[in-house]
Design a protein around this motif. Structure first.
Motif, mmCIF file in Angstrom:
data_model
loop_
_atom_site.group_PDB
_atom_site.id
_atom_site.type_symbol
_atom_site.label_atom_id
_atom_site.label_comp_id
_atom_site.label_asym_id
_atom_site.label_seq_id
_atom_site.Cartn_x
_atom_site.Cartn_y
_atom_site.Cartn_z
ATOM 1 N N PRO A 5 54.038 26.837 116.156
ATOM 2 C CA PRO A 5 53.688 26.214 117.441
ATOM 3 C C PRO A 5 54.603 25.021 117.723
ATOM 4 O O PRO A 5 55.094 24.370 116.794
ATOM 5 C CB PRO A 5 52.251 25.757 117.233
ATOM 6 C CG PRO A 5 52.137 25.529 115.767
ATOM 7 C CD PRO A 5 53.022 26.546 115.108
ATOM 8 N N VAL A 6 54.806 24.756 119.019
ATOM 9 C CA VAL A 6 55.631 23.626 119.404
ATOM 10 C C VAL A 6 54.902 22.821 120.473
ATOM 11 O O VAL A 6 54.061 23.347 121.208
ATOM 12 C CB VAL A 6 56.999 24.083 119.956
ATOM 13 C CG1 VAL A 6 57.807 24.797 118.884
ATOM 14 C CG2 VAL A 6 56.819 24.962 121.173
ATOM 15 N N ILE A 17 50.920 22.510 124.086
ATOM 16 C CA ILE A 17 51.187 23.064 122.757
ATOM 17 C C ILE A 17 51.160 24.581 122.906
ATOM 18 O O ILE A 17 50.171 25.151 123.388
ATOM 19 C CB ILE A 17 50.137 22.606 121.733
ATOM 20 C CG1 ILE A 17 50.180 21.083 121.593
ATOM 21 C CG2 ILE A 17 50.376 23.285 120.382
ATOM 22 C CD1 ILE A 17 49.127 20.528 120.645
ATOM 23 N N ARG A 18 52.252 25.231 122.509
ATOM 24 C CA ARG A 18 52.392 26.670 122.711
ATOM 25 C C ARG A 18 53.178 27.282 121.562
ATOM 26 O O ARG A 18 53.722 26.578 120.710
ATOM 27 C CB ARG A 18 53.119 26.932 124.028
ATOM 28 C CG ARG A 18 54.517 26.341 124.105
ATOM 29 C CD ARG A 18 55.229 26.681 125.409
ATOM 30 N NE ARG A 18 56.555 26.087 125.480
ATOM 31 C CZ ARG A 18 57.654 26.621 124.929
ATOM 32 N NH1 ARG A 18 57.563 27.771 124.251
ATOM 33 N NH2 ARG A 18 58.826 26.016 125.044
ATOM 34 N N GLY A 19 53.228 28.611 121.593
ATOM 35 C CA GLY A 19 54.072 29.294 120.625
ATOM 36 C C GLY A 19 55.530 29.070 120.966
ATOM 37 O O GLY A 19 55.902 28.941 122.134
ATOM 38 N N ASN A 27 48.762 31.251 127.914
ATOM 39 C CA ASN A 27 48.662 31.309 126.455
ATOM 40 C C ASN A 27 48.815 29.952 125.783
ATOM 41 O O ASN A 27 48.937 29.885 124.557
ATOM 42 C CB ASN A 27 49.725 32.277 125.906
ATOM 43 C CG ASN A 27 49.504 33.691 126.402
ATOM 44 O OD1 ASN A 27 48.374 34.111 126.649
ATOM 45 N ND2 ASN A 27 50.598 34.449 126.529
ATOM 46 N N TYR A 28 48.816 28.877 126.584
ATOM 47 C CA TYR A 28 48.910 27.558 125.966
ATOM 48 C C TYR A 28 47.728 27.334 125.019
ATOM 49 O O TYR A 28 46.571 27.624 125.369
ATOM 50 C CB TYR A 28 48.904 26.458 127.026
ATOM 51 C CG TYR A 28 50.159 26.379 127.873
ATOM 52 C CD1 TYR A 28 51.367 26.955 127.447
ATOM 53 C CD2 TYR A 28 50.156 25.720 129.096
ATOM 54 C CE1 TYR A 28 52.509 26.875 128.228
ATOM 55 C CE2 TYR A 28 51.297 25.635 129.883
ATOM 56 C CZ TYR A 28 52.466 26.232 129.443
ATOM 57 O OH TYR A 28 53.601 26.159 130.216
ATOM 58 N N LEU A 29 48.019 26.811 123.844
ATOM 59 C CA LEU A 29 46.946 26.471 122.911
ATOM 60 C C LEU A 29 46.185 25.242 123.398
ATOM 61 O O LEU A 29 44.975 25.113 123.186
ATOM 62 C CB LEU A 29 47.539 26.197 121.521
ATOM 63 C CG LEU A 29 48.241 27.376 120.836
ATOM 64 C CD1 LEU A 29 48.812 26.930 119.498
ATOM 65 C CD2 LEU A 29 47.271 28.526 120.642
ATOM 66 N N TRP A 30 46.894 24.364 124.057
ATOM 67 C CA TRP A 30 46.293 23.118 124.571
ATOM 68 C C TRP A 30 47.230 22.565 125.630
ATOM 69 O O TRP A 30 48.446 22.724 125.546
ATOM 70 C CB TRP A 30 46.120 22.110 123.428
ATOM 71 C CG TRP A 30 45.418 20.836 123.829
ATOM 72 C CD1 TRP A 30 44.083 20.586 123.762
ATOM 73 C CD2 TRP A 30 46.028 19.639 124.335
ATOM 74 N NE1 TRP A 30 43.808 19.316 124.190
ATOM 75 C CE2 TRP A 30 44.995 18.710 124.558
ATOM 76 C CE3 TRP A 30 47.337 19.276 124.625
ATOM 77 C CZ2 TRP A 30 45.236 17.441 125.050
ATOM 78 C CZ3 TRP A 30 47.581 18.004 125.120
ATOM 79 C CH2 TRP A 30 46.525 17.099 125.331
#
Length: 554
Positions: A5-6, A17-19, A27-30
């Motif tokens: 993740p970046v 925060i995403r792949g 698809n963003y994690l946050w």
């Protein structure tokens, strides 16, 4: 979990925060845009995701030097029909009103502008408001300051500072429910609070002291069993919708019926004001936070005791009663007119018969040609007087009936009792709408009044046809039925029109009415050539010296 993740700060100001190899926003994690503090930036959603449960609220700093969350929040409230609320310690301070397709009802200044675009999205997945910049080099933002005031500001390159050009609340009438139940706030009045028409202060002594907390009550209590109606209020900010119900596909007429049939329904309005209005919004319980707007206000129909509606001010009351008085009167007048027409026709026929018998008798008795000539002159003179009288009557009738003639009479000269039915329908539509059929103009089309009524009827928007004064008198169910019956009267084909006796029965009954067909003269006119006179002045086209006249209802 996602490998590698970046974290990235986007040009929009969104920290995500995403792949490493996935740039899909879904698809963003946050993302920081899901957790705003005191600022709404372009592209940031202000609202709720019903799937994830994320509620994007705006909150100010506690103080200018303390960034911890303050006591005020600005959020989208999803109860009833969604609206934006500004609350301090859970107490309402400001309400945007419901979205009406163009703007929030309580935000009349929200309109297309050169700085930003905006949208409101409401579906099963989410509800939110969002704005985007038209020119990315011109910065604009919404912030909630420490005083609990929402501000829109733009960046001034010359002075290198943010310039505020909009505050919410903007004035005293923006403060939530200042005038309380059934009170209306008008910033141009002093004091600003007053009761809606047909309402009075609940406690007059409190209002005399500028204490409006008790609100207003109806002059006459509702009595659903005996029958209620609705009174139309225009140019207002719609009341709080947290106790409301809505339907996006219903027409205003259907909305009126649903509310009338439910004794707990206190008001109704269009959900969307675009394209003449659509959808249905119903209110249950007391109506609060209403204000009079100078521009971009809406119409709302509030439930009222029928007895109160029937005792409206004298001028409007008389106009409301015209429907009950004039319909049978017109029917009688038309029947009398038909009888007179038949009488004149029979009289002429009898006189011609008498003249023929006189000629035959003169021939049999051998009277001289001089005697015959003298009597013929007397008969002719008598007939000329009759024809002159009839001609004068017809001239006057043509002037009077301009716009009322049936298609078959105007085009072919054919007259029957169904022609009178057509004229009757036109007269009633003119009374209901307060407009004349001849010379009628509408910016959206070039049909006459009959065509306009037909278009509104097919769209379920017949309420829009009613004259503002007659709408106030609120015999809505009767007037809507009258419109339906008159459209049956003005159908193109005489065979489709009801008899006058059937018309009277339909107007006084409550049974289901047949669907009307296309009205007579349902054609587009060239109003540029139509003179504003009592006689028709039709536009003509000539080809090879042959005149072709475009016919219009006289």
């Amino acid at each position: 979990s996602i490998a590698n993740p970046v974290a990235q700060l986007l040009n929009s100001g969104n920290f995500v925060i995403r792949g490493a190899n996935d740039s899909n926003a879904e698809n963003y994690l946050w993302q920081s845009f899901d957790y705003p503090t005191d600022t709404l930036l372009p592209g940031m959603k202000h609202g709720i995701n019903f799937v994830t449960g994320i509620d994007r609220q705006v909150s100010p700093w506690k103080t200018t030097s303390d960034p911890s969350r303050g006591d005020t929040i600005f959020r989208m409230d999803p109860r009833g029909f969604p609206q934006q609320l500004l609350l301090t310690n859970s107490i309402e301070q400001f309400r945007s009103g419901p979205w009406n397709g163009l703007r929030f009802s309580g935000s009349p200044g929200l309109k297309p502008n050169p700085l930003y675009t905006y949208e409101f999205v409401f579906n099963k997945k989410e509800v939110y408001y969002m704005f985007e910049l038209i020119n990315s080099s011109v910065y604009s933002r919404l912030t909630l300051n420490t005083n609990g005031v929402l501000q829109r500001s733009t960046w001034n390159y010359r002075t290198q500072e943010w310039v505020v050009y909009l505050n919410v609340p903007a004035d005293n009438c923006d403060h939530y429910a200042l005038c309380h139940a059934y009170g209306s706030c008008s910033i141009g009045n002093s004091p600003v609070c007053g009761c809606l028409d047909k309402f009075v202060p609940k406690f007059q002594k409190d209002w005399d002291r500028a204490d409006w907390s008790s609100g207003c009550v109806r002059k006459t209590p509702l009595d659903c069993e005996k029958g209620d109606g609705f009174f139309k209020y225009s140019g207002v900010k719609l009341p709080d919708t947290r106790n409301s119900w809505f339907n996006e596909s219903m027409t205003l007429d259907e909305c009126h019926k649903v509310c009338l049939d439910n004794c707990t329904c206190m008001a109704f309005a269009n959900l969307d004001v675009r394209a003449g209005g659509s959808g249905c919004l119903l209110w249950f319980g007391d109506l609060v936070d209403i204000r009079q707007l100078v521009e971009n206000g809406q119409d709302i129909y509030i439930r009222m005791a029928f007895s109160e509606l029937s005792t409206h001010d004298e001028s409007n009351r008389k106009k409301g009663e015209k429907i009950k008085i004039i319909l049978p009167l017109l029917a009688g007048m038309l029947l009398v007119g038909l009888s007179l027409t038949l009488y004149v026709w029979k009289r002429k026929k009898k006189q011609k018969k008498q003249q023929q018998e006189l000629l035959n008798r003169e021939g049999r008795t051998g009277h001289s040609s001089e005697q015959y000539y003298t009597k013929s002159i007397l008969v002719a003179a008598t007939m000329n007087k009759i024809q002159l009288a009839i001609g004068l009557v017809r001239v006057q009738m043509d002037r009077f009936t301009s716009g009322y003639m049936s298609p078959e009479y105007a085009v072919d000269g054919h007259f029957s009792v169904k022609s009178d039915v057509f004229s009757f329908g036109v007269l009633v539509l003119e009374i209901v709408s307060g407009k004349r059929n001849r010379g009628f103009f509408h910016q959206d089309h070039h049909h006459n009044l009959l065509g306009h009524a037909w278009i509104l009827f097919n769209k379920g928007r017949s309420l829009e046809l009613i004259d503002a004064h007659m709408g106030d008198s609120c015999y809505l169910s009767e007037v809507l039925r009258s419109i339906h019956v008159t459209l049956l009267c003005v159908q193109q084909s005489p065979e489709d029109r009801p008899s006058m006796s059937s018309v009277v029965l339909m107007l006084g009954g409550e049974g289901t009415l047949p669907q009307p067909k296309e009205p007579g003269f349902f054609t587009k006119r060239n109003l540029f050539f139509e003179a504003d006179t009592s006689s028709s002045n039709n536009a003509a086209m000539s080809v090879n010296d042959i005149s072709i006249t475009l016919l219009d209802a006289r």
